[in-house]
Design a protein around this motif. Structure first.
Motif, PDB file in Angstrom:
ATOM      1  N   GLU A 174       0.799  -1.225   0.000  1.00 52.23           N
ATOM      2  CA  GLU A 174       0.000   0.000   0.000  1.00 52.23           C
ATOM      3  C   GLU A 174       0.833   1.277   0.000  1.00 52.23           C
ATOM      4  O   GLU A 174       0.314   2.365  -0.223  1.00 52.23           O
ATOM      5  N   VAL A 175       2.119   1.174   0.280  1.00 51.06           N
ATOM      6  CA  VAL A 175       2.938   2.381   0.383  1.00 51.06           C
ATOM      7  C   VAL A 175       4.240   2.183  -0.387  1.00 51.06           C
ATOM      8  O   VAL A 175       4.841   1.113  -0.335  1.00 51.06           O
ATOM      9  N   PHE A 176       4.628   3.192  -1.131  1.00 52.47           N
ATOM     10  CA  PHE A 176       5.923   3.117  -1.820  1.00 52.47           C
ATOM     11  C   PHE A 176       6.513   4.509  -1.936  1.00 52.47           C
ATOM     12  O   PHE A 176       5.813   5.520  -1.944  1.00 52.47           O
ATOM     13  N   SER A 177       7.834   4.534  -1.995  1.00 52.30           N
ATOM     14  CA  SER A 177       8.566   5.781  -2.221  1.00 52.30           C
ATOM     15  C   SER A 177       9.171   5.735  -3.615  1.00 52.30           C
ATOM     16  O   SER A 177       9.399   4.666  -4.176  1.00 52.30           O
ATOM     17  N   MET A 178       9.437   6.909  -4.164  1.00 49.02           N
ATOM     18  CA  MET A 178      10.044   6.977  -5.494  1.00 49.02           C
ATOM     19  C   MET A 178      10.964   8.185  -5.533  1.00 49.02           C
ATOM     20  O   MET A 178      10.618   9.260  -5.040  1.00 49.02           O
ATOM     21  N   GLU A 197       0.564  -2.214   7.021  1.00 56.32           N
ATOM     22  CA  GLU A 197       0.278  -2.737   8.355  1.00 56.32           C
ATOM     23  C   GLU A 197       1.384  -3.655   8.859  1.00 56.32           C
ATOM     24  O   GLU A 197       1.783  -3.580  10.024  1.00 56.32           O
ATOM     25  N   ARG A 198       1.908  -4.510   8.000  1.00 55.66           N
ATOM     26  CA  ARG A 198       2.950  -5.444   8.435  1.00 55.66           C
ATOM     27  C   ARG A 198       4.238  -4.700   8.769  1.00 55.66           C
ATOM     28  O   ARG A 198       4.932  -5.037   9.735  1.00 55.66           O
ATOM     29  N   ASN A 201       3.724  -2.914  12.106  1.00 55.77           N
ATOM     30  CA  ASN A 201       3.840  -3.859  13.220  1.00 55.77           C
ATOM     31  C   ASN A 201       5.295  -4.170  13.534  1.00 55.77           C
ATOM     32  O   ASN A 201       5.676  -4.318  14.704  1.00 55.77           O
ATOM     33  N   LEU A 202       6.116  -4.250  12.492  1.00 56.25           N
ATOM     34  CA  LEU A 202       7.542  -4.492  12.706  1.00 56.25           C
ATOM     35  C   LEU A 202       8.192  -3.316  13.438  1.00 56.25           C
ATOM     36  O   LEU A 202       8.995  -3.497  14.354  1.00 56.25           O
ATOM     37  N   LEU A 203       7.832  -2.101  13.042  1.00 57.39           N
ATOM     38  CA  LEU A 203       8.374  -0.907  13.691  1.00 57.39           C
ATOM     39  C   LEU A 203       7.899  -0.813  15.140  1.00 57.39           C
ATOM     40  O   LEU A 203       8.668  -0.427  16.037  1.00 57.39           O
ATOM     41  N   THR A 288       7.130 -14.526  10.203  1.00 56.74           N
ATOM     42  CA  THR A 288       7.011 -14.357   8.752  1.00 56.74           C
ATOM     43  C   THR A 288       7.732 -13.085   8.325  1.00 56.74           C
ATOM     44  O   THR A 288       7.484 -12.018   8.903  1.00 56.74           O
ATOM     45  N   PRO A 289       8.639 -13.157   7.353  1.00 59.83           N
ATOM     46  CA  PRO A 289       9.398 -11.965   6.957  1.00 59.83           C
ATOM     47  C   PRO A 289       8.491 -10.849   6.428  1.00 59.83           C
ATOM     48  O   PRO A 289       7.457 -11.106   5.817  1.00 59.83           O
ATOM     49  N   VAL A 290       8.897  -9.628   6.695  1.00 61.19           N
ATOM     50  CA  VAL A 290       8.264  -8.455   6.093  1.00 61.19           C
ATOM     51  C   VAL A 290       9.119  -8.054   4.894  1.00 61.19           C
ATOM     52  O   VAL A 290      10.327  -7.880   5.026  1.00 61.19           O
ATOM     53  N   SER A 291       8.496  -7.921   3.748  1.00 62.55           N
ATOM     54  CA  SER A 291       9.252  -7.720   2.504  1.00 62.55           C
ATOM     55  C   SER A 291       9.255  -6.258   2.069  1.00 62.55           C
ATOM     56  O   SER A 291       8.264  -5.537   2.227  1.00 62.55           O
ATOM     57  N   VAL A 292      10.386  -5.857   1.519  1.00 54.38           N
ATOM     58  CA  VAL A 292      10.534  -4.560   0.861  1.00 54.38           C
ATOM     59  C   VAL A 292      11.011  -4.841  -0.557  1.00 54.38           C
ATOM     60  O   VAL A 292      12.049  -5.486  -0.752  1.00 54.38           O
ATOM     61  N   PHE A 293      10.244  -4.385  -1.531  1.00 54.28           N
ATOM     62  CA  PHE A 293      10.610  -4.570  -2.930  1.00 54.28           C
ATOM     63  C   PHE A 293      11.261  -3.290  -3.447  1.00 54.28           C
ATOM     64  O   PHE A 293      10.748  -2.188  -3.233  1.00 54.28           O
TER      65      PHE A 293
END
Length: 325
Positions: A174-178, A197-198, A201-203, A288-293
């Motif tokens: 839902e969120v991305f930077s560019m 949200e995931r 939760n990690l933060l 479960t890993p939280v992913s950053v693409f």
């Protein structure tokens, strides 16, 4: 990593002829493709995958997938939903699109059969891997991004999966930077994408129970800082202080975003470089890993033959351009 295996691409394999499974698997391995198959082979199951956050470089489709000539019906639905994805049609007979109606031919990038794969491998190479990313660039991007994420997420283990190329235009999460990437050899954008949200939760887990409540604005701040750290490292490493960009044509292309469809277009069909980073709390390694693409889109200018890495301070001292104070 080796040059031959550094960058791969994911393809959706829609082929239910089990007797050819090993051949198709070998084709994928030989062509640096990571093949994935749907658990549900129905049209609904396939379309659900295409609507999900799956980064794809193309689709291998059997003409009789799901029944006699049913592959063509499915191809129409796929092409309507994801026209940017090249579709390669496996046929039982001739390795060509001959005999198909003109409205069907336009959907496919190429046709192939399993008895003549060498030519098809070259077609895959030119279609999916039409843009070559220098090995040193990919390795350097991975190193600087891992370092940046580890700086911001000190309570997490950060791992990166093998880099790959994508041709789809799906936004993950839902969120991305560019941020714009500019040098004398490339112009385009870098994106970081994640699930709100995931990641929140990690933060929150890292901040502890006594910390102030975190909101999406805190996530925005962290993602923005990560983006700045990576871009700063990229600039220091690959954008030389001697670069003269005054003579470059400052071409601009509209960026189209469709929020409902999680779609973003940069006006280019060139494959994008994609890396997936997985974050896991050190105190909960089974989580479960939280992913950053991370995606790189060099849609405005791309001259990899001019790519070079800036010399280190030690190299400048050795060459006499700098001296220690």
């Amino acid at each position: 990593m080796t040059d031959a295996t550094l960058v791969m691409s994911k393809v959706l394999v829609l082929d239910d002829a089990s007797e050819h499974f090993e051949q198709i698997k070998q084709l994928c391995e030989d062509s640096r493709l990571l093949g994935i198959k749907p658990n549900l082979g129905s049209q609904g199951g396939v379309m659900a995958i295409l609507r999900s956050n799956v980064d794809l470089g193309g689709i291998l489709l059997y003409e009789n997938y799901g029944g006699q000539a049913m592959g063509l019906t499915l191809a129409h639905a796929i092409h309507a939903a994801r026209p940017e994805l090249p579709i390669f049609l496996r046929r039982d007979g001739e390795a060509s699109l001959a005999g198909l109606q003109s409205s069907d031919i336009s959907m496919f990038c190429a046709a192939f059969n399993l008895s003549a794969l060498e030519h098809f491998k070259s077609v895959l190479e030119s279609s999916i891997f039409s843009r070559v990313y220098p090995t040193d660039l990919v390795r350097g991007i991975t190193e600087m991004t891992l370092s940046s994420l580890q700086t911001l997420f000190k309570t997490c283990a950060v791992e990166v999966e093998a880099p790959y190329l994508v041709k789809d235009q799906i936004i993950y999460g839902e969120v991305f930077s560019m941020i714009a990437i500019e040098s004398n050899w490339c112009r385009g954008y870098m994106m970081l994408q994640t699930e709100e949200e995931r990641m929140l939760n990690l933060l929150r887990h890292a901040a502890g129970a006594d910390a102030e409540p975190l909101t999406f604005r805190d996530l925005n701040s962290v993602l923005g800082e990560a983006t700045n750290l990576v871009w700063g490292s990229f600039k220091n490493r690959y954008v030389g202080f001697r670069d003269d960009m005054s003579g470059l044509t400052q071409t601009q292309v509209p960026i189209i975003i469709n929020h409902q469809r999680r779609y973003i277009s940069f006006g280019s069909d060139d494959p994008q470089l994609c890396l997936k980073y997985n974050l896991v709390p050190l105190d909960d390694p089974q989580a479960t890993p939280v992913s950053v693409f991370q995606r790189f889109v060099f849609n405005l200018s791309w001259s990899p033959d001019q790519f070079s890495e800036n010399p280190s301070v030690e190299a400048l001292v050795d060459s006499g351009e700098l001296e220690m104070f």
